[in-house]
Design a protein around this motif. Structure first.
Motif, PDB file in Angstrom:
ATOM      1  N   ASP A   9      -5.821  -0.587  -6.496  1.00 55.25           N
ATOM      2  CA  ASP A   9      -5.805  -1.649  -7.494  1.00 55.25           C
ATOM      3  C   ASP A   9      -6.734  -1.295  -8.653  1.00 55.25           C
ATOM      4  O   ASP A   9      -6.479  -1.672  -9.799  1.00 55.25           O
ATOM      5  N   SER A  42      -6.092 -12.418  -7.834  1.00 60.41           N
ATOM      6  CA  SER A  42      -6.361 -12.090  -6.436  1.00 60.41           C
ATOM      7  C   SER A  42      -5.999 -13.273  -5.568  1.00 60.41           C
ATOM      8  O   SER A  42      -6.189 -14.428  -5.965  1.00 60.41           O
ATOM      9  N   PRO A  84       1.943  -9.460   3.500  1.00 62.83           N
ATOM     10  CA  PRO A  84       2.531  -9.065   2.210  1.00 62.83           C
ATOM     11  C   PRO A  84       3.683  -9.949   1.745  1.00 62.83           C
ATOM     12  O   PRO A  84       3.787 -10.240   0.551  1.00 62.83           O
ATOM     13  N   VAL A 110       2.076 -12.981   0.279  1.00 57.37           N
ATOM     14  CA  VAL A 110       1.375 -12.595  -0.956  1.00 57.37           C
ATOM     15  C   VAL A 110       2.393 -12.403  -2.081  1.00 57.37           C
ATOM     16  O   VAL A 110       2.201 -12.890  -3.196  1.00 57.37           O
ATOM     17  N   MET A 135       0.473  -2.830 -10.050  1.00 59.49           N
ATOM     18  CA  MET A 135      -0.314  -3.075  -8.834  1.00 59.49           C
ATOM     19  C   MET A 135      -0.507  -1.818  -8.013  1.00 59.49           C
ATOM     20  O   MET A 135       0.034  -0.763  -8.331  1.00 59.49           O
ATOM     21  N   GLN A 185      -0.661   0.432  -2.133  1.00 61.70           N
ATOM     22  CA  GLN A 185      -1.021   0.220  -0.730  1.00 61.70           C
ATOM     23  C   GLN A 185      -2.407  -0.405  -0.662  1.00 61.70           C
ATOM     24  O   GLN A 185      -3.301   0.000  -1.396  1.00 61.70           O
ATOM     25  N   ALA A 186      -2.573  -1.366   0.219  1.00 59.09           N
ATOM     26  CA  ALA A 186      -3.899  -1.911   0.497  1.00 59.09           C
ATOM     27  C   ALA A 186      -4.461  -1.101   1.667  1.00 59.09           C
ATOM     28  O   ALA A 186      -3.759  -0.891   2.661  1.00 59.09           O
ATOM     29  N   ASP A 196      -4.508  -3.159   5.549  1.00 53.29           N
ATOM     30  CA  ASP A 196      -3.286  -3.241   6.377  1.00 53.29           C
ATOM     31  C   ASP A 196      -2.397  -2.003   6.234  1.00 53.29           C
ATOM     32  O   ASP A 196      -1.468  -1.828   7.020  1.00 53.29           O
ATOM     33  N   ASP A 197      -2.678  -1.150   5.246  1.00 54.26           N
ATOM     34  CA  ASP A 197      -1.868   0.057   5.007  1.00 54.26           C
ATOM     35  C   ASP A 197      -0.366  -0.240   5.031  1.00 54.26           C
ATOM     36  O   ASP A 197       0.425   0.533   5.561  1.00 54.26           O
ATOM     37  N   MET A 198       0.032  -1.368   4.448  1.00 54.02           N
ATOM     38  CA  MET A 198       1.420  -1.799   4.573  1.00 54.02           C
ATOM     39  C   MET A 198       2.337  -1.142   3.541  1.00 54.02           C
ATOM     40  O   MET A 198       3.472  -0.826   3.835  1.00 54.02           O
ATOM     41  N   ASN A 199       1.831  -0.957   2.309  1.00 53.85           N
ATOM     42  CA  ASN A 199       2.654  -0.348   1.250  1.00 53.85           C
ATOM     43  C   ASN A 199       3.963  -1.102   1.083  1.00 53.85           C
ATOM     44  O   ASN A 199       5.046  -0.529   1.204  1.00 53.85           O
ATOM     45  N   ALA A 200       3.881  -2.395   0.854  1.00 52.45           N
ATOM     46  CA  ALA A 200       5.099  -3.207   0.811  1.00 52.45           C
ATOM     47  C   ALA A 200       5.100  -4.290  -0.267  1.00 52.45           C
ATOM     48  O   ALA A 200       6.166  -4.661  -0.763  1.00 52.45           O
TER      49      ALA A 200
HETATM   50  N1  LIG Z   1      -4.247 -10.739  -1.234  1.00 47.16           N
HETATM   51  C1  LIG Z   1      -3.840 -10.030  -2.299  1.00 47.16           C
HETATM   52  N2  LIG Z   1      -4.185 -10.410  -3.544  1.00 47.16           N
HETATM   53  C2  LIG Z   1      -3.774  -9.711  -4.628  1.00 47.16           C
HETATM   54  N3  LIG Z   1      -3.022  -8.608  -4.550  1.00 47.16           N
HETATM   55  C3  LIG Z   1      -2.652  -8.187  -3.334  1.00 47.16           C
HETATM   56  C4  LIG Z   1      -3.032  -8.862  -2.148  1.00 47.16           C
HETATM   57  N4  LIG Z   1      -2.502  -8.185  -1.092  1.00 47.16           N
HETATM   58  C5  LIG Z   1      -1.829  -7.139  -1.608  1.00 47.16           C
HETATM   59  N5  LIG Z   1      -1.919  -7.126  -2.956  1.00 47.16           N
HETATM   60  C6  LIG Z   1      -1.348  -6.121  -3.883  1.00 47.16           C
HETATM   61  O1  LIG Z   1      -0.312  -5.411  -3.206  1.00 47.16           O
HETATM   62  C7  LIG Z   1      -0.618  -4.022  -3.134  1.00 47.16           C
HETATM   63  C8  LIG Z   1      -0.028  -3.418  -1.878  1.00 47.16           C
HETATM   64  O2  LIG Z   1      -0.559  -4.030  -0.721  1.00 47.16           O
HETATM   65  P1  LIG Z   1       0.089  -3.840   0.747  1.00 47.16           P
HETATM   66  O3  LIG Z   1       1.543  -4.066   0.596  1.00 47.16           O
HETATM   67  O4  LIG Z   1      -0.596  -4.871   1.589  1.00 47.16           O
HETATM   68  O5  LIG Z   1      -0.240  -2.435   1.172  1.00 47.16           O
HETATM   69  C9  LIG Z   1      -2.118  -3.951  -3.285  1.00 47.16           C
HETATM   70  O6  LIG Z   1      -2.524  -2.694  -3.781  1.00 47.16           O
HETATM   71  C10 LIG Z   1      -2.375  -5.087  -4.282  1.00 47.16           C
HETATM   72  O7  LIG Z   1      -2.103  -4.678  -5.604  1.00 47.16           O
END
Ligand SMILES: Nc1ncnc2c1ncn2[C@@H]1O[C@H](COP(=O)(O)O)[C@@H](O)[C@H]1O
Ligand SMILES: Cc1cc2nc3c(=O)[nH]c(=O)nc-3n(C[C@H](O)[C@H](O)[C@H](O)COP(=O)(O)OP(=O)(O)OC[C@H]3O[C@@H](n4cnc5c(N)ncnc54)[C@H](O)[C@@H]3O)c2cc1C
Lengths: 249, 301
Positions: A39, A62, A94, A97, A115, A118-119, A122-126
């Protein structure tokens, strides 16, 4: 052009997390928290777009509890013009979110959601891909170059065998990969200035979104540990071990 | 229950990651597969495939996800490899179906319950899904691929709706290599910042040639331009689990370990005896890689 940058507050990448004794999750209390590294990269890209005159406003969002204000202040110190906390005490998946972000997109009407891919918790990338689906927008995930002109984003994406280039019509969702840029650090004067930038709070339940979890955590365990190996004294000894003991060469 | 697996075809053959996805999906019952463009014939030979669906739509995520969303109602699970293609398309499908995707699955407990790593593999979470259709990406390293096979599954044409988005494909650049694919290689030789520069990184090539190995790299090596991005191994790069992984001049940051610590045998060459890579290495040599790598090479003969 307005750019929305979703920012997640996560356990700092330098922290080696511990699994809780009751196997319900990992220990996050008393642990250093930071902005998700991807991010930071997405935010840097958005700020550069504004500095080049291609974006007019950068809005950081956020989703999380009141502690997320700190990463939003950091985002404004780096260059976001304002920030919004979508406040909730629940830990959201996700899908939830993405739905909340879609609701914020409806309010803010950005031309680009920039954005992270991947966070790192959770390493979800979704989330980016789900959000693009919810909005019916094109997506360019895993970006390593982004160029904006004439209502389109030209994005080079990292793929398994190399890279590819897409041109997507705006509005679109772009997710940042590691090599998109090198994020700047917030300077002291900018940290001071960021204190005066507007930070709005929107209660998540005001957005009328179903955020009920779809997954339940059965257990969280430590990964198996490898047993300690040996240090050998020479290349000859190494080759002999690989041949006769491990039988891999 | 029947699962639908999204296949990737490369030069007429089904990618190994896709064959691993078929292997994983067999845990759920019958398996149908979807092929976009060429490759239906190779797909129909795969072990354990009941039916091949063949579409001629664009391969961009928007079109593929729209097609899958239309097909998905007939399936309990939609599965793909945790490849850059699978990771791009399947979460979008999940968004269309309004389900929570489960990415990077490393084990299937039962039809609703899956294990996946979190926090760069520092913890493994087992999650149970209550969604009617499960959308999964699975890690190739954790599921033995089905054989290319000699079957003859039926092939049926399908077509999807217009994805309704304006996306233009402008070009692709794939690196040419005679070496095995990183995720499929039996041996991987990986270099880090310790290799010093792109010129010295080439030191790994004769060693890789001798061992029939793929070449990998740490993020620092990629960021510094020693190696292209597709060679990065780790939390945010490729996940590998070869028979032998040789880590040269890389420290073994958790983000790197996340991509290789399931290798069967790990060798580390590093001048710093305290480098974390030694904590996962079966065999380590402490010393200057510029001396040790040539010695290692000549000892191999
Ligand atoms: N709680 C959250 N608040 C804001 N952005 C989020 C949040 N969770 C995930 N994201 C955004 O979604 C991206 C991928 O996250 P994820 O799919 O959880 O790996 C992150 O890099 C953030 O840009
Ligand atoms: C969000 C995020 C995601 C990341 N994802 C990844 C990822 O997917 N993959 C990844 O690899 N990293 C990733 N990283 C980066 C990771 O944290 C480390 O910075 C990186 O792995 C370090 O690379 P390195 O080991 O090559 O470099 P260094 O840590 O600098 O290590 C170099 C090593 O070389 C040794 N050395 C130097 N000279 C010699 C010599 N002459 N002979 C022998 N040894 C020598 C040194 O002792 C040292 O141990 C990520 C980081 C973040 C924040």
């Amino acid at each position: 052009m307005k750019v929305l940058v979703p920012i997640k507050r996560v356990v700092d990448y330098n922290v080696k997390v511990r699994v809780k004794a009751d196997h319900s999750g990992v220990e996050t209390s008393g642990v250093k928290m930071s902005m998700n590294p991807f991010d930071e990269i997405a935010l840097e890209e958005a700020v550069r777009l504004r500095e080049r005159g291609q974006a007019t406003e950068v809005v950081a969002v956020s989703i999380g509890n009141a502690d997320c204000q700190s990463v939003l202040r950091t985002a404004m110190a780096v260059g976001a013009d304002r920030a919004i906390l979508v406040q909730t005490d629940e830990a959201l998946e996700p899908l939830a979110v993405a739905k909340l972000l879609a609701a914020m997109v409806a309010r803010e009407e950005p031309s680009l959601v920039m954005m992270g891919k991947q966070a790192i918790d959770d390493d979800m990338n979704a989330t980016g891909q789900i959000l693009a689906a919810k909005l019916g927008w094109p997506q360019a995930a895993f970006a390593s170059v982004v160029e904006v002109s004439d209502g389109r984003a030209r994005v080079t994406r990292e793929i398994d065998g190399g890279h590819e280039t897409l041109s997507v019509a705006l509005p679109a969702v772009v997710t940042a990969d590691l090599r998109l840029n090198e994020p700047r650090y917030a300077s002291m004067p900018n940290i001071m200035k960021a204190r005066k930038k507007p930070l709005a709070t929107v209660p998540a339940d005001e957005l009328g979104v179903d955020t009920a979890p779809r997954l339940s955590v059965v257990e969280v365990v430590e990964p198996p540990v490898r047993k300690a190996g040996v240090v050998v004294g020479s290349a000859a000894e190494l080759v002999s071990k690989l041949r006769n003991e491990a039988k891999v060469v | 229950m029947t699962a639908l697996v999204l296949l990737e075809i490369e030069q007429g053959a089904v990618r190994q990651a896709s064959r691993s996805a078929v292997a994983a999906a067999r845990a759920f019952g019958d398996v149908d597969v979807l092929v976009i463009g060429e490759g239906a014939e190779a797909a129909s030979r795969l072990d354990g495939v009941a039916r091949v669906l063949k579409a001629d739509c664009a391969t961009q995520a928007e079109a593929v996800a729209a097609l899958l969303a239309q097909l998905a109602t007939g399936y309990s699970h939609v599965v793909g490899g945790a490849t850059s293609f699978g990771k791009n398309v399947l979460p979008r499908l999940a968004g269309l179906l309004d389900v929570q995707p489960i990415t990077e699955v490393i084990a299937i407990v039962d039809a609703d319950t899956f294990q996946r790593p979190i926090y760069a593999g520092n913890a493994l979470a087992t999650v149970r899904s209550r969604d009617a259709i499960k959308v999964l990406t699975v890690r190739a390293a954790n599921f033995d691929p089905v054989a290319e096979g000699t079957g003859a599954a039926s092939v049926e044409g399908v077509s999807g709706p217009d994805a309704g988005v304006d996306v233009r494909f402008e070009g692709m650049e794939l690196s040419q290599s005679e070496r095995p694919e990183l995720e499929a290689a039996r041996v991987v030789v990986s270099g880090g910042r310790g290799l010093r520069d792109a010129e010295h990184f080439k030191l790994l090539e004769p060693l890789a040639d001798r061992l029939g190995a793929a070449i990998g790299a740490s993020r620092a090596a990629v960021d510094s331009g020693f190696a292209p991005n597709e060679m990065q191994v780790g939390q945010t790069g490729k996940i590998v689990a070869p028979e032998l992984y040789i880590a040269i001049g890389l420290s073994g940051a958790i983000q790197h370990l996340a991509g290789m610590k399931d290798s069967r045998v790990i060798v580390a060459i590093n001048k710093d005896p305290d480098a974390p890579i030694f904590q996962v290495a079966d065999y380590g040599i402490v010393g200057d890689l510029f001396e040790i790598v040539p010695q290692f090479q000549s000892e191999l003969g």
